[in-house]
Structures are given as structure tokens and as C-alpha cells.
Design an enzyme around this catalytic site. Structure first.
Site, PDB file in Angstrom:
ATOM      1  N   GLU A   1      -8.303  -1.123  15.313  1.00 32.21           N
ATOM      2  CA  GLU A   1      -7.226  -2.087  15.545  1.00 32.21           C
ATOM      3  C   GLU A   1      -7.021  -2.308  17.041  1.00 32.21           C
ATOM      4  OE1 GLU A   1      -4.092  -1.931  11.971  1.00 32.21           O
ATOM      5  OE2 GLU A   1      -4.461   0.034  12.845  1.00 32.21           O
TER       6      GLU A   1
ATOM      7  N   GLU B   1      -7.620   3.612   6.400  1.00 39.39           N
ATOM      8  CA  GLU B   1      -6.240   4.002   6.076  1.00 39.39           C
ATOM      9  C   GLU B   1      -5.978   4.107   4.579  1.00 39.39           C
ATOM     10  OE1 GLU B   1      -5.912   2.205  10.207  1.00 39.39           O
ATOM     11  OE2 GLU B   1      -7.083   1.849   8.393  1.00 39.39           O
TER      12      GLU B   1
END
Length: 729
Positions: A120, A140
Site C-alpha cells: 500500500e 490481510e
């Protein structure tokens, strides 16, 4: 001005935190993450990145920015230990927004891995370059959550909705070359042999500087400003949800990921970011997220538990395997995969040839599936040698026995190994239930005897249950743990008792399943209830897969010492007496059509059950799913508490790791000990007392002392164990 004056003065602006540094290379500012071992994005790193971005924003001489990681990886993501409390400011999403807002081109220079928050962060840069050996991904979902720092909004803008769904809902990393093809990366650099004098971190920094030089017209090109490509429209989200429900049965994380990705395609970027934030805040402390994060830490802790202080791992450069059956061949493949030569011993040539063919077939399958190249597979298969002579094991560093589950047979094998193997060789048994100390007593080196309980198929199942005997040395334990990790197993060290941890807990679970069908449930009903809870298969299907004769032999060996006052069902024995050993005989608890592994209910089994119930004077009745579930679950949990009482397992999380990786306990439920805590120990004891009153001849419904004590004191197992560990300190 002189060239010296034109250089960015980073000495004045490098007032950063210990875990982030800021340096200048000409007019390029370089932010380096320095938080070993994986540059996790904890509070100090986030502060350092924020301070760096602010310094760079105020320095007009900066013409480009590179972000890189020090050490082995770029960045492996968030500091997961922070998830249990309130995250301190600045949040990662805000730090990335500040980097994204810089008015000069930003480049992420990736080596090793950019995972989770690390990717990210890279997506918040204008450009991404990576070494060819790097991996990128958003895992995640494996922690029960979604990417929460813009990943669900930026990735679809680079790869399109379809690929973003695939990457995010599975959490699987993508190799750099493929990531370049997909559009995640802008450039991939290969570090050749001549470049090995440079660390990967320095080499990728050099590549990033060259990338800037080679592209003098680089502009600020933000991912957030790109359109989202979704050629299939809204239908793709329902299709993805249907697929996730099938492939990740019971998991909610993939569905939340799909919801967030849908926001990227239907909302403007800023609104999509807000929706992503809403979702992550709702689920970060959900029961599934807590369970999956608990497993994350438990798995890593398991490898450290049980190794005595001072234990020194010895190198293992060659391995012997006794027995060329399915298990023996699978064990051999583990070592061949990492380049360790293996000698397989059998008693007869036909068995040896069959075993070597199993190894050959496995590597042919690898080639066919694209896992290995043909030349590589041939080279690996060349590392295995078959023999009928014990003397050929004289120089191996470790021998793993995988023969018939009989104490007499195993003692004979170990006595012979003790005679022929070099004094330093470790002698390991793949026994699933037998006493390691008795096996060790057949040798003159009990300090070098240890249990290595692989799970079938041994080259696929992740778990390795390492069983230490009373005299097993610290070096032997350390060596076995080290080689277990090297062959990519999840290793758990346990003590020696009948069945160790996994199979000891499996016995009362399976016993109740058999009692339930004697009382009126069907194998299919029991299997369905436990499958719906999340197990890959129920107990009867599991036995058909493993072979019903395995448990039958164990029951026969214990028949002479069985307490006649305790309840015992002969149904499993009768099934085996009919030659119904499971899938390998096309009939077991179910019947199997030729070429099919899907079991079908068989009237013959129903007749056996009814006959046995009549002989035992058991009146059959309708049994609810709820009763089936708790009667199977409670004895299993109680046995886990006994194992902790006796010190057979080092801690509750070790038990949970064993059951998740060895017995298909559903990951999103955290393991039996975690599940007991989540249910409430008071409730567990209440239910056990209820069933104990209904079934007084079944001792597994009597809560053990530890369970009763914690329930009466309103203590969770987690809190009790934390207090116990603190007291030791």
C-alpha cells in the site's frame, strides 16, 4: 552556485526517527525504512515517514523521492501487534496520503517483499520498481481483515477489478515479473552474479536512481487519479462472492474485501477510501479477525517453544527413510525438495520399487503442473537411492522410520539402526501414538532418539509434531526443529504420551462420534455437522481417507488393557472385519464408486450399526445437530486441558496450531483452546456436567481440574496462561 551547493543538504533535514533515515543523492531524496527484521510499519516508522515527507515537501531542491527498505525486505506490512489496541497517530493511510501529495515523482524501490501495508505504501508512490526476486501482495485477508490503507482502492486502478479481486481475496503474493505484466510494477531489475557484492537493498536503490536518470521527464502520476477498469460490471462482484463462499468456506474476510473493491468501482476515490475505512473499523476486532491474528502469532511462537536453552542444531546433509510406502515416500520428498540426498530402505524389492515410483510420480506431477522444470525434477530425483541393506545407512545424519505402527517392529528397526548408523546420527520415529521412550530403550543412544510425526500426505501437510522423550538431548531437539523448519514445516515440540497431543485429543472426539451413531445418528449426519462448523471433513470421512484399519490396529493393541466398566462400541471393529478399510478398498463408512472419492451412504453400514446397537442394548433415537456438535467437541477440549495440566504441550497455542495444521480445525475459529475461551469456560463446564449426567460411563465428560478451576474463578485460559508466564519471569 557550485555543484556542492546544488546538492540537497540532507544533513540538516535528516532529523528522523531511529527506524527511518533520510539521505540525499544529488537532487533525489531517499527515505529508508530501518525496522528489522521486516520493516513493519509500526508507530516509529510511520512517524519517521511522516517527518520525512514533511521535510521533503519543504525542500525546493528535491526533484524526486525514493522509498526503500533496509535489510532483507522492502516492507512486510503493518505491525500486527498494534491491532489489539487503538492505533496511535499518524495512521498509515494518512502517511501514504502525505507521500502521495508530494509535488515531485516518488518511486518505491522494492526488494524481498512488499506485502500488506508495504505494498500500500508502494501504491502511494507514483512509480514502483523491483528486483526480479521480489514478491508483492495484500495478504490481510489471511488475518481476517481487508487492506486498510488504500489497497482496495488503488490496486484496482492498476490491474482492473477482476485481477484485484483475485489478488486481494486470496491474499496470495505475486512474483515481480508477473506483477510487472499485470501493471503493479513499472520496472523489474535482475541482480546478476556480478552484482552480488551489493546488498539487494543497495542494488535496487541504484536501479531506482538509474530509472530516474533514464527517464528525465518523469511526472507526478498518482494511482488515485487513474480510472478503474471493470469490463464485467456489477455481476463480477456477485460471482466473486459466490466463489469465495465455496473456496473459503466460512471465512468472512474475502466477502469484506469484495465489498471494499466494489467501492473502488462505484465511488470516487476519496469516498472509496472512506468506505474502506468503515469496513476495516467494523471487522478489525471481529471474532474471526481475532482468531486469525491469534493463529498468526501462535504459528511463529510454536517454532520457538519446546527447544531447551543451550540446544545447538547440527547440520543435516543426508537422510535415511525406513519404509517406502505412501508415508515414507512423502517424507523423502520433503528432503529431496531442499536438495538433501535420501536413502530409502525397504525389506523387499517390489516394495522398494513401488516407493521409488511414488517419488518419481510426484516429480512428474510437479513438471506437468509447472511447479518444476523437467531438468530440475530429474536432478532432484537423482538424489534418492533405494536399498535393501541397512549398511547403506551407515553415514546418513538422520534416519526417519516410517514402518508398521507396532512397538515390536519399531524396536527391532531401532535396534538395527543403532548398530549400523554412525554415533552422531539422529534416529527418528514417525509413530503417531507409540511411546518414544520405549523405542529409545532399544538403542544405546536414547539422547538421539526423537519422534517426528508427519501427517499424510507427508510432503503436503504442513504440520510436524516433534516428540521429545525423557532422555532426548537439547541438541537433538534443536536439530530436529531446525531441519523441520528447513523443509518448510510448521513444527511443534510436544511431550511423550499415548497419542502425543493431536491423536490423544482425536481419540475422545472420534469415540463420541461412534457412540452417537450407535445411539441413532448416521455417519453422514455427524460428518455434516462438523463440516458445517468448518472442518474439511467429518470423522467418518476422515477415517475412510486415512484407512480404517489404522485405528483398528491401535484398538486391537489396547484391547487387553481396556477398562470393562467404561463404554466401548464395537461398530468400528465390525466395519473393519468386513474389509471396509475406506477409500483404498472402495468401501468403508461409505461406499465409493470406481474412480470417485465422494462417499455414498451404504445400507450395509446402517445394518452393522443397528446390529451393534441391539447387542449393546442401546435404544436408538433422533439426535439433534447441537448434541452431535457438543458431544464431539467437549471431550476434545477437555483432553486439551489435561495435556496442559501434564505439561505435554508447552502452551495452549501449540495445541491450536497442531489442530489447525494437522486435523483441519477451521482457521477462522482459532483452534480448540481458543474456541473454548471464546465460548466461555463456564459454559464449557456447564455443558460437560450436563452430558456427564446423561452418560455416566463416559469419563471424557468429567471436566479436568484445570478446566474446573479456571471456570470457577471466571478466568480465561489466555489470561491464566499470561499470568503463569509472567510468574516465571
Amino acid at each position: 552556485k557550485s555543484r556542492r551547493e546544488e546538492r540537497i543538504d540532507m544533513a540538516a533535514s535528516a532529523v528522523l526517527y531511529d527506524e527511518v533515515s533520510l539521505d540525499g543523492f544529488g537532487k533525489v531524496a531517499v527515505l529508508t525504512l530501518k525496522s528489522p527484521p521486516v520493516n513493519a510499519l509500526g508507530f516509529d516508522v510511520r512517524q519517521g515517514l511522516q517527518a520525512g515527507a514533511q521535510r521533503i515537501a519543504g525542500n525546493k531542491l528535491v526533484k524526486a523521492v525514493i522509498i526503500r527498505g533496509h535489510g532483507d525486505v522492502f516492507c512486510a506490512g503493518a505491525d500486527i501487534s498494534e491491532f489489539s489496541g487503538k492505533l496511535r497517530e499518524p495512521q498509515l493511510i494518512d502517511v501514504i496520503a502525505q507521500i502521495d501529495a508530494l509535488e515531485v515523482p516518488t518511486i518505491a524501490a522494492i526488494h524481498g517483499a512488499a506485502l500488506g501495508g508495504g505494498l500500500e505504501l508502494a501504491l502511494g508512490c507514483n512509480y514502483r520498481i523491483a528486483l526480479s526476486t521480489a514478491r508483492v501482495g495484500l495478504p490481510e485477508v489471511q488475518l481476517g481483515i481487508i487492506p486498510g490503507a488504500g489497497g482496495t482502492q488503488r490496486l484496482p486502478r492498476l490491474v482492473g477489478v477482476q485481477k484485484a479481486l483475485e489478488i486481494i481475496t486470496t491474499g496470495k503474493p505475486v512474483a515481480a515479473p508477473k506483477a510487472k505484466t499485470l501493471g503493479i510494477l513499472d520496472h523489474v531489475e535482475t541482480q546478476g552474479a556480478a552484482d552480488k557484492q551489493h546488498s539487494p537493498s543497495d542494488f535496487v536503490l541504484s536501479a531506482a536512481l538509474k530509472f530516474i536518470t533514464a527517464n528525465p521527464s518523469l511526472t507526478v502520476s498518482r494511482v488515485r487519479d487513474r480510472p478503474v477498469v471493470n469490463e464485467m460490471g456489477d455481476a463480477i462482484f456477485q460471482a466473486a462472492a459466490d466463489q469465495a463462499k465455496q473456496q473459503a468456506r466460512g471465512f468472512l474476510g474475502p466477502l469484506h474485501c469484495i465489498e471494499a473493491i466494489k467501492a473502488s468501482a462505484t465511488l470516487p476515490f476519496d469516498q472509496g477510501i472512506l468506505r474502506e475505512g468503515e469496513i476495516i473499523s467494523q471487522i478489525i476486532r471481529s471474532p474471526q479477525a481475532v482468531a486469525q491474528q491469534y493463529l498468526f502469532f501462535s504459528e511463529r511462537q510454536a517454532a520457538k517453544n519446546g527447544v531447551p536453552p543451550g540446544g545447538k542444531a547440527q547440520p543435516i546433509k543426508s537422510v535415511g527413510v525406513i519404509g517406502a510406502g505412501t508415508m515414507g515416500a512423502g517424507i523423502a520428498i520433503n528432503f529431496l525438495n531442499i536438495g538433501i540426498p535420501v536413502v530409502i530402505l525397504e525389506t523387499e524389492k517390489k516394495f522398494l520399487d513401488a516407493g521409488l515410483q511414488r517419488v518419481q510420480a510426484a516429480y512428474e506431477s510437479y513438471v506437468k503442473r509447472g511447479i518444476m522444470k523437467k531438468e530440475q525434477a530429474e536432478r532432484v530425483v537423482g538424489l534418492v537411492k533405494g536399498t535393501l541393506n541397512y549398511e547403506d545407512l551407515a553415514q546418513v545424519d538422520m534416519v526417519i522410520e516410517a514402518v508398521f505402527e507396532s512397538m515390536e517392529v519399531k524396536r527391532q528397526v531401532f535396534g538395527r539402526l543403532d548398530q549400523v548408523c554412525k554415533p552422531s546420527a539422529l534416529l527418528c520415529s514417525n509413530t503417531s501414538t507409540l511411546d518414544i521412550d520405549q523405542i529409545a530403550a532399544s538403542t544405546n543412544r536414547p539422547d538421539k532418539v526423537i519422534g517426528t510425526h508427519f501427517f499424510s500426505p507427508a510432503h503436503i501437510m504442513k504440520l510436524l509434531e516433534i516428540v521429545k522423550g525423557k532422555l532426548t538431548s537439547a541438541d537433538t531437539i534443536a536439530t530436529t526443529v531446525a531441519i523441520g523448519k528447513k523443509i518448510k514445516k510448521t513444527v511443534v515440540v510436544v511431550g511423550n504420551c499415548d497419542g502425543f497431543v493431536g491423536n490423544r485429543m482425536l481419540f475422545p472426539y472420534g469415540e463420541q462420534a461412534t457412540f452417537l451413531i450407535e445411539e441413532g445418528a448416521t455417519p453422514a449426519q455427524v460428518d455434516r455437522v462438523l463440516h458445517e462448523f468448518g472442518f474439511a471433513v467429518g470423522p467418518f470421512t476422515m477415517w475412510d481417507i486415512a484407512g480404517n484399519d489404522v485405528g483398528w490396529r491401535i484398538r486391537q493393541s489396547k484391547a487387553a488393557t481396556r477398562d470393562p466398566n467404561l463404554r466401548y462400541s464395537v461398530i468400528g471393529d465390525r466395519v473393519c472385519e468386513q474389509g471396509r478399510f475406506g477409500q483404498k478398498t472402495s468401501k468403508g463408512w461409505y461406499k465409493y464408486e470406481k474412480g470417485s472419492r465422494k462417499g455414498v451412504e451404504d445400507p450395509e453400514v446402517a445394518a452393522i450399526i443397528q446390529q451393534c446397537a441391539a447387542e449393546a442394548k442401546v435404544i436408538q433415537r433422533s439426535i439433534s445437530d447441537d448434541e452431535i456438535f457438543w458431544r464431539c467437541m467437549l471431550p476434545l477440549i477437555n483432553e486439551g486441558f489435561k495435556i496442559l495440566e501434564e505439561g505435554i504441550a508447552t502452551c495452549p497455542s501449540d495445541i491450536d496450531v497442531i489442530w489447525i495444521y494437522g486435523y483441519s480445525w477451521p482457521v477462522h475459529r482459532g483452534g480448540p483452546m481458543h474456541f473454548a475461551d471464546a465460548t466461555g469456560l463456564g459454559r464449557i463446564v456447564e455443558l460437560m456436567n450436563y452430558f456427564q449426567a446423561q452418560h455416566p460411563r463416559e469419563p471424557h465428560f468429567t471436566p479436568c481440574a484445570l478446566l474446573q478451576r479456571l471456570a470457577s474463578q471466571h478466568l480465561s485460559l489466555k489470561d491464566y496462561w499470561a499470568t503463569k508466564l509472567f510468574a516465571r519471569l
